[in-house]
Design a protein around this motif. Sequence first.
Motif, short mmCIF file in Angstrom:
data_model
loop_
_atom_site.label_atom_id
_atom_site.label_comp_id
_atom_site.label_asym_id
_atom_site.label_seq_id
_atom_site.Cartn_x
_atom_site.Cartn_y
_atom_site.Cartn_z
N PRO A 1 9.22 3.98 -6.21
CA PRO A 1 8.28 3.58 -5.14
C PRO A 1 8.09 4.65 -4.08
O PRO A 1 7.12 4.60 -3.32
CB PRO A 1 8.94 2.32 -4.55
N CYS A 2 9.03 5.61 -4.00
CA CYS A 2 8.92 6.67 -2.99
C CYS A 2 8.10 7.85 -3.47
O CYS A 2 8.03 8.87 -2.77
CB CYS A 2 10.31 7.14 -2.59
N SER A 3 7.49 7.73 -4.63
CA SER A 3 6.63 8.80 -5.14
C SER A 3 5.21 8.60 -4.59
O SER A 3 4.49 7.71 -5.03
CB SER A 3 6.63 8.79 -6.67
N ALA A 4 4.84 9.41 -3.60
CA ALA A 4 3.50 9.37 -2.97
C ALA A 4 3.09 7.95 -2.60
O ALA A 4 2.03 7.46 -3.00
CB ALA A 4 2.47 9.99 -3.91
N CYS B 1 15.74 -1.83 -3.17
CA CYS B 1 16.36 -0.83 -2.31
C CYS B 1 15.33 -0.25 -1.34
O CYS B 1 15.56 -0.18 -0.12
CB CYS B 1 17.00 0.27 -3.15
N VAL B 2 14.19 0.15 -1.88
CA VAL B 2 13.15 0.76 -1.05
C VAL B 2 12.54 -0.27 -0.09
O VAL B 2 12.22 0.04 1.06
CB VAL B 2 12.07 1.40 -1.93
N GLN B 3 12.40 -1.50 -0.55
CA GLN B 3 11.77 -2.52 0.29
C GLN B 3 12.67 -3.03 1.40
O GLN B 3 12.20 -3.35 2.50
CB GLN B 3 11.33 -3.70 -0.59
N GLY C 1 4.85 0.92 5.51
CA GLY C 1 6.22 0.43 5.56
C GLY C 1 7.10 1.09 4.52
O GLY C 1 8.25 1.45 4.80
N ILE C 2 6.58 1.26 3.30
CA ILE C 2 7.33 1.93 2.24
C ILE C 2 7.55 3.40 2.59
O ILE C 2 8.64 3.95 2.37
CB ILE C 2 6.60 1.80 0.90
N GLN C 3 6.55 4.03 3.19
CA GLN C 3 6.71 5.42 3.61
C GLN C 3 7.86 5.56 4.60
O GLN C 3 8.68 6.48 4.51
CB GLN C 3 5.40 5.92 4.23
N ALA C 4 7.92 4.64 5.57
CA ALA C 4 8.98 4.70 6.57
C ALA C 4 10.35 4.48 5.93
O ALA C 4 11.33 5.17 6.28
CB ALA C 4 8.72 3.65 7.66
N ASN C 5 10.45 3.53 5.01
CA ASN C 5 11.73 3.27 4.36
C ASN C 5 12.16 4.45 3.50
O ASN C 5 13.35 4.79 3.43
CB ASN C 5 11.63 2.01 3.50
N CYS C 6 11.20 5.08 2.81
CA CYS C 6 11.53 6.24 1.99
C CYS C 6 12.03 7.38 2.87
O CYS C 6 12.98 8.10 2.50
CB CYS C 6 10.33 6.67 1.17
N ALA C 7 11.40 7.55 4.02
CA ALA C 7 11.86 8.58 4.95
C ALA C 7 13.29 8.29 5.41
O ALA C 7 14.12 9.21 5.54
CB ALA C 7 10.92 8.68 6.14
N ALA C 8 13.59 7.00 5.63
CA ALA C 8 14.94 6.62 6.03
C ALA C 8 15.96 6.90 4.93
O ALA C 8 17.15 7.12 5.20
CB ALA C 8 14.97 5.14 6.41
N LEU C 9 15.51 6.90 3.67
CA LEU C 9 16.38 7.22 2.54
C LEU C 9 16.49 8.72 2.31
O LEU C 9 17.15 9.15 1.37
CB LEU C 9 15.86 6.53 1.27
N GLY C 10 15.82 9.52 3.15
CA GLY C 10 15.90 10.96 3.02
C GLY C 10 14.91 11.56 2.05
O GLY C 10 15.10 12.70 1.59
N VAL C 11 13.85 10.83 1.73
CA VAL C 11 12.86 11.33 0.77
C VAL C 11 11.77 12.07 1.53
O VAL C 11 11.13 11.50 2.43
CB VAL C 11 12.24 10.17 -0.04
#
Length: 951
Positions: free
Chosen positions: A649-652, A743-745, A657-667
């Motif tokens: 889900p962190c691929s582009a 995890c991403v959500q 909301g998903i963008q923010a969570n992916c950033a929090a995961l270090g992506v």
Amino acid sequence: MRYHYSGIFLALSALSTLPASLQAQQREQATDVERIQVTGSRIRQSELEGHNPVQILDRDYIDRSGMSSIGDLLQSITASGSALNTRFNSSGNFGFPPDGGGVGAGASTVDLRHLGTQRVLVLVDGLRWVNESSASGVGGVVDLNTIPMAIVDRIEVLEDGASSIYGSDAIAGVVNIITRQSQNGAALNARFGQFTKGDGDQGQLELSFGGEVERHSFFIAASFFDQKAVASNTRAQSSLPYPGTGNALGSAAIPAGLIDFIDPNTNQRQALFPTSSSPAYDPALTGCERSDNFSCFSDDDRFNYAEYNLLQTPNKRSSLFAQQRYQLTAQTQWYLRGLYNQRKSTNQAAAEPLFIGTANPTNFWADNLTIAADNPYNPFGFDLVAGGEDPNLLMLAYRPLEGGPRRFEQTVDTFYLSTGFSGDFIHSDRWFNWDINAAYSTNRAEQLNFGSYNARRLATGLGPIANCQAEAGCVPLNLFGANALTPDMLAYIQPVVRDNSENTLNLFSANLSGELVSLPAGELAFATGWEYRKYRGNYRPDGLTVAGEYNGVVSSPTSGSYHVNEVYAELSIPVLRDLAFADQLDLSLASRFSDYSTFGSELTSKAGLRWQLSSQLLLRGSWAEGFRAPNIGELFGSASGFDAVLTDPCSAPTDAGIQANCAALGVPASYEQPNPQIGIITGGNRELEPETSTSNNFGLVYSPEFASQTSWSERLDFSVSWYRHKLKGAIQALDAQTQLNLCVQTLRDDFCGGIQRNALGAIDNFSNALTNIGKIDTSGVDFDISWLQPATDYGQLRVDWRTTMMNYHRVFDANNERQPRTVAVEVNNSGIPRFSSNLNFNWGNDILNASWTMRYLSELTESCGRAASFAVCQNRPETGKNRLGSVVYHDVQFSWQTDELLSGLQVVIGLNNLFGKEPPICLSCTLNGYDPSNYEMPGSRFWYLQTRLQF
């Protein structure tokens, strides 16, 4: 009720009915009524319809099915769920499942009620059969290809929980395969068939001999079966990985080699592939307008791996079976039964991709190697560094077609030997039956893997030339351009990988049954007994794999054993008889106590009611507790890895909301998933507890008098059976895609704890271990109609119609999160149709017979995933759902027989899938664009010719 202490051993000196001797004719009792034992109860009974719903597939049913394996036959019944068969091209594609059982390549299994193959108990003549060996793990289910069709007399399928009768694994039901005990003379059966496209040949030869002389009877059968392969590129529908989408969803590993790198001279990131065999990189060219024999990579350049798969895997089986029975005295019999079966099968996958770099992590060697500047084939003039803190080689994805496809060749040997005594005696004017049994069985498998690579040697051959020169046999390697690897290079990096596994079962049992006392409504009958089983299993992967040098999946050896002692008791209690609205009312009770060396003890019970209101109407119902003990692979399976097809889900992402969570995961915001395959690490868990379940079943059987022995109907039967299974503490791993999505959500540790990412944002560790996870709740209804026309001078017509309707199927994890598997949805290469139905018309006389069968499956839907924008996503593309339409398969068969030649000759010709119905396109299915657990493969109109000769 459960006891958690070990060392309990309860022994009964009583002996009972031989579970293996399910004979149609038993010694007449004092009441002069025939009593038989049917799967689901160990008490002999005279009623045709017992307390439990049992479907009996007799030899006539088997013969007119046109199917040549027990697995295919059982997978065609309406209660069947998704299970392995030879249409699954497993090895190299599915990797190692979390249960430690391996991929079951070349095997055929059975699932009932969509509860999983591990929750179906398979018996042969009432005794447990040894579990499979796949040479890639220690299996926990029975491979039905280890049992030849030639020895089968009938198959009884209990569609209800039966742990209190048979012990562990019988949560969803029981399959009891009854073998042929005797035969008068010899018989030869020869069969040949193929698809109308001229491929997929099947040849079968069976020779059997038997007889009865005074006190001795025997049966011997030898059989050979040979099924040829069908390549996926021979069928248009399956020639693309995702039909209708082109190569856009194919693999990033391409024959020319995709290089995703950062030029250290310009700090420019590029994704290029060579367009010639001698590329010369020009650092001055930073765009896609190039003149240096390199080209920019796009989705149109992805590799179509499906064209190298198999739609039908080759499968050869040879077997020898013999059994004899000897009447020692008027009341005592001795039996001896033995079998040897060998299966040789092959699976094939596209050439093994070589992924180098942390953008698509695979293993230590590939993630940390350096393609040295002094490598004579390096066209860049600088080191391409995959590992370390500042890598400039993000990914090199090379598909070595010159090394050939991956081929996995299995040889599986099954040995089985059982013996025992049975008999009857009279005590206080009552008959009692007893038996004792001993059985030993083993399943040994070896798998040879051709077309894989040694990752350590790959690193050495690409690295500094001095390192290569220091190792004997090393030659510098070239991964730049199609067909770049020479025979000498392949000889250095391409080993033959040998894996082995074995499963062994030792069994002893003793049983006693009879009638205890007379009650006003009849005889109080009972059965009781003891059983001891010891399981041993091991998996020995190739030393290359253990050392971590294998480029493919990672696995470690597995070895373990456990034993169990069990005692059971069963009662059949007559309550009412010969009353208004109660011709007969019986209550059945059963309990089984199991003491396991691995986790402690378990007590399961069952209660059933059989109410014969009249000669026309029967009501029956049951409540049962069930359990399944964790098997060797689930308990002791070592950490193993495989590549799962997942969408990150962190691929582009486009959702804020998903963008923010992916950033929090270090992506990083620029991260795009380069390849859909993500490495998963699984393994056994010695802390697992048994699964527990409750099952309910209620139904009726109605045989109206107005349709009995009339001019238009000899017999008409209706039956309806409602069932529900509630399973707690299911042993499984959380669905990997669901875990990643949650995890991403949610960013919750219980979902993200096992997922790690590297500095590029790519997942480099994904732990997906087994646990007692959540619950499964499923319910449905079976409908059956059977009509028999009175016999005439022209023959007799029989119509059988069986339908299963799924009400619901719900799966929850330990956090009560709903999992994606449910009714009418395709998930992970399998789906649960709302309706499945089989309708058969059979007409015959002494000479001719004709049969027509229709098999129906209702529609499914699936997530289109990355293919949502393609037109092939049929069902409202804007919702991202694809519709897999309903299908009807038509099978026809004609036979002619005569007694004029020797003792009898029969000629049979048949055509399965008469109208050539194609399976619906499945976008989420990972191999050939369709679901082989539910549908016939593309282009599957199959004809066969068979002759049977008795002499």
